[in-house]
Design a protein around this motif. Structure first.
Motif, short mmCIF file in Angstrom:
data_model
loop_
_atom_site.label_atom_id
_atom_site.label_comp_id
_atom_site.label_asym_id
_atom_site.label_seq_id
_atom_site.Cartn_x
_atom_site.Cartn_y
_atom_site.Cartn_z
N ASP A 73 0.83 -1.21 0.00
CA ASP A 73 0.00 0.00 0.00
C ASP A 73 0.86 1.26 0.00
N VAL A 74 2.03 1.16 0.60
CA VAL A 74 2.95 2.30 0.69
C VAL A 74 4.36 1.80 0.39
N VAL A 75 5.07 2.53 -0.49
CA VAL A 75 6.47 2.22 -0.78
C VAL A 75 7.27 3.49 -0.52
N LEU A 76 8.25 3.39 0.38
CA LEU A 76 9.05 4.53 0.82
C LEU A 76 10.50 4.36 0.42
N SER A 77 11.22 5.47 0.38
CA SER A 77 12.68 5.42 0.27
C SER A 77 13.22 6.78 0.70
N TYR A 78 14.15 6.76 1.64
CA TYR A 78 14.73 8.00 2.17
C TYR A 78 16.23 8.03 1.86
N GLY A 79 16.64 8.98 1.01
CA GLY A 79 18.05 9.23 0.78
C GLY A 79 18.78 8.17 -0.03
N THR A 102 0.61 4.42 -2.46
CA THR A 102 1.38 5.65 -2.30
C THR A 102 2.86 5.38 -2.42
N LEU A 103 3.56 6.21 -3.17
CA LEU A 103 5.02 6.23 -3.17
C LEU A 103 5.48 7.53 -2.55
N PRO A 111 7.71 6.09 -14.59
CA PRO A 111 6.87 5.23 -15.42
C PRO A 111 5.47 5.83 -15.54
N PRO A 112 4.75 5.53 -16.62
CA PRO A 112 3.41 6.10 -16.81
C PRO A 112 2.40 5.64 -15.78
N SER A 113 2.72 4.61 -15.02
CA SER A 113 1.78 4.12 -13.99
C SER A 113 1.67 5.06 -12.80
N LEU A 114 2.60 6.02 -12.68
CA LEU A 114 2.57 6.94 -11.54
C LEU A 114 1.81 8.21 -11.89
N THR A 115 0.87 8.57 -11.02
CA THR A 115 0.06 9.77 -11.20
C THR A 115 0.15 10.63 -9.95
N ASP A 116 -0.48 11.80 -10.01
CA ASP A 116 -0.51 12.73 -8.87
C ASP A 116 0.90 12.98 -8.33
N VAL A 117 1.85 13.17 -9.23
CA VAL A 117 3.24 13.38 -8.82
C VAL A 117 3.42 14.80 -8.30
N ARG A 118 3.99 14.90 -7.09
CA ARG A 118 4.30 16.21 -6.51
C ARG A 118 5.71 16.18 -5.94
N VAL A 119 6.51 17.17 -6.33
CA VAL A 119 7.88 17.29 -5.82
C VAL A 119 7.95 18.54 -4.96
N SER A 120 8.26 18.36 -3.68
CA SER A 120 8.32 19.47 -2.73
C SER A 120 9.75 19.65 -2.26
N TYR A 169 17.11 19.25 -0.04
CA TYR A 169 16.36 17.99 -0.07
C TYR A 169 14.96 18.19 -0.64
N TYR A 170 14.53 17.24 -1.44
CA TYR A 170 13.16 17.20 -1.93
C TYR A 170 12.46 15.97 -1.39
N ILE A 171 11.13 16.00 -1.37
CA ILE A 171 10.32 14.82 -1.19
C ILE A 171 9.40 14.71 -2.39
N CYS A 172 9.36 13.54 -2.99
CA CYS A 172 8.45 13.28 -4.09
C CYS A 172 7.36 12.33 -3.60
N THR A 173 6.11 12.67 -3.87
CA THR A 173 5.00 11.78 -3.60
C THR A 173 4.29 11.48 -4.92
N ALA A 174 3.76 10.28 -5.02
CA ALA A 174 3.03 9.87 -6.22
C ALA A 174 2.06 8.76 -5.85
N ARG A 175 1.12 8.50 -6.72
CA ARG A 175 0.15 7.43 -6.54
C ARG A 175 0.20 6.52 -7.75
N LYS A 176 0.08 5.22 -7.51
CA LYS A 176 0.03 4.28 -8.61
C LYS A 176 -1.39 4.22 -9.16
N ALA A 177 -1.53 4.41 -10.44
CA ALA A 177 -2.85 4.43 -11.07
C ALA A 177 -3.53 3.07 -10.90
N GLY A 178 -4.86 3.13 -10.79
CA GLY A 178 -5.59 1.86 -10.69
C GLY A 178 -6.82 2.02 -9.85
#
Length: 344
Positions: free
Chosen positions: A251-257, A281-282, A320-329, A335-344
């Motif tokens: 449901d959630v995939v994270l990665s820090y640094g 959520t990514l 990849p095209p499967s990622l939607t709602d991409v936001r880079v803050s 440092y940035y944080i990117c969040t995205a949602r997998k379409a489906g």
């Protein structure tokens, strides 16, 4: 005696089958027969020959080396110029002692050469050369010696506030997950010491946790942290470019640094998207310079903070095209944080 594991989560990195015969020392894929040794009970679910050169180098010389063994000291030292003095002062004291030692040895060497005390000069030269050689073994540390103070002064003279803070980004991601109404599955990729997984709100969710890293040194620290906190977590030694998990699992995939320093960041993000469930959520954080950076701040960023990376920005152009709602803050200056949602 081996236990049969018919997994809805893991998959063999060799043949993609999901069934294993498991012991405390080895996992054997029942599909292709490939065996994967365990380190302290943690399965090594990757194929060494398929690792990227950059990933192998970082593992062997960085995270399994001095940096990783002293991670609780070395990581705060890297970010010393960008942290408040209230929490970074012990590192500034250590830094001052080291700079003073180097300058004292250099001054003593010059003085002994001028006075002709060549035996003493030889000893001072040997001590100075040894210190500089040790620093050069970790090039970021050598560069930190000259750039730390100028970078701190530059950052201190112009306050900066993000349009969306670190905490706000996490709250935006966490809020809908609290009302999921079911037990969530959370994966932390390149988890290191599990510190970020543990600290940033994910422990408050009703969830099962899985954490993967390529470094045994770092993952053992993660095991110690989660055990001390009483948090059950499935730990895996594995390759971020070939995640040993089934499709559509988390449901959630994270990665820090980690993303910017991997051999193929685009492939790593594609793998994170593959193992996320539709609607999942990514969220990942890494280094990226803010627009108003000065030349000395850019030097600090490239020579120290981001010196081990292959890219220095969020690679949205390769998503990849499967990622939607991409936001880079841009949550901090570097440092940035990117969040995205997998379409489906």
């Amino acid at each position: 005696m081996a236990t049969e594991l018919k997994s809805s989560k893991y998959r063999c990195p060799q043949c993609s089958a999901g069934d294993f015969a498991v012991t405390t020392t080895r996992w054997r894929c029942t599909g292709c027969g490939q065996s994967f040794a365990c380190a302290s009970g943690i399965p090594r679910l990757f194929v060494e020959d398929r690792l990227g050169a950059q990933d192998r180098k970082l593992r062997d010389t960085f995270y399994d080396g001095l940096f990783g063994r002293l991670y609780q000291i070395t990581m705060p030292a890297i970010v010393m110029p960008v942290r408040p003095l209230a929490i970074s002062w012990p590192y500034w004291i250590a830094y001052g002692v080291m700079v003073g030692l180097i300058l004292g040895l250099a001054a003593g060497l010059i003085s002994t050469l001028i006075t002709g005390a060549f035996a003493a000069a030889a000893l001072l030269f040997a001590a100075l050369a040894l210190i500089l050689w040790l620093l050069s073994r970790q090039s970021w540390l050598l560069h930190l010696m000259w750039v730390a103070v100028p970078a701190w002064l530059s950052l201190s003279r112009k306050p900066w506030a993000p349009s969306e803070s670190f905490a706000a980004v996490h709250e935006r991601a966490l809020a809908p997950l609290r009302d999921a109404g079911r037990r969530l599955q959370i994966l932390d990729v390149s988890t290191g010491s599990c510190n970020s997984l543990y600290r940033h709100g994910w422990m408050a969710l009703d969830a099962d946790y899985t954490a993967i890293d390529l470094s045994e040194t770092m993952l053992k620290q993660g095991s110690d942290l989660m055990s001390a906190a009483g948090v059950p977590v499935d730990l895996v030694l594995g390759d971020a470019m070939e995640l040993p998990f089934q499709d559509d699992r988390f449901d959630v995939v994270l990665s820090y640094g980690a993303v910017n320093g991997l051999s193929d960041p685009a492939k790593a993000i594609a793998e994170m998207a593959r193992v996320a469930r539709p609607g999942g959520t990514l969220l990942f954080l890494d280094e990226q310079m803010y627009d108003a950076a000065t030349p000395v701040e850019r030097a600090y960023f490239m020579k120290v903070l981001s010196s081990h990376n292959v890219i220095h920005h969020c690679p949205v152009e390769d998503f990849p095209p499967s990622l939607t709602d991409v936001r880079v803050s841009q949550v901090y200056q570097f440092y940035y944080i990117c969040t995205a949602r997998k379409a489906g």
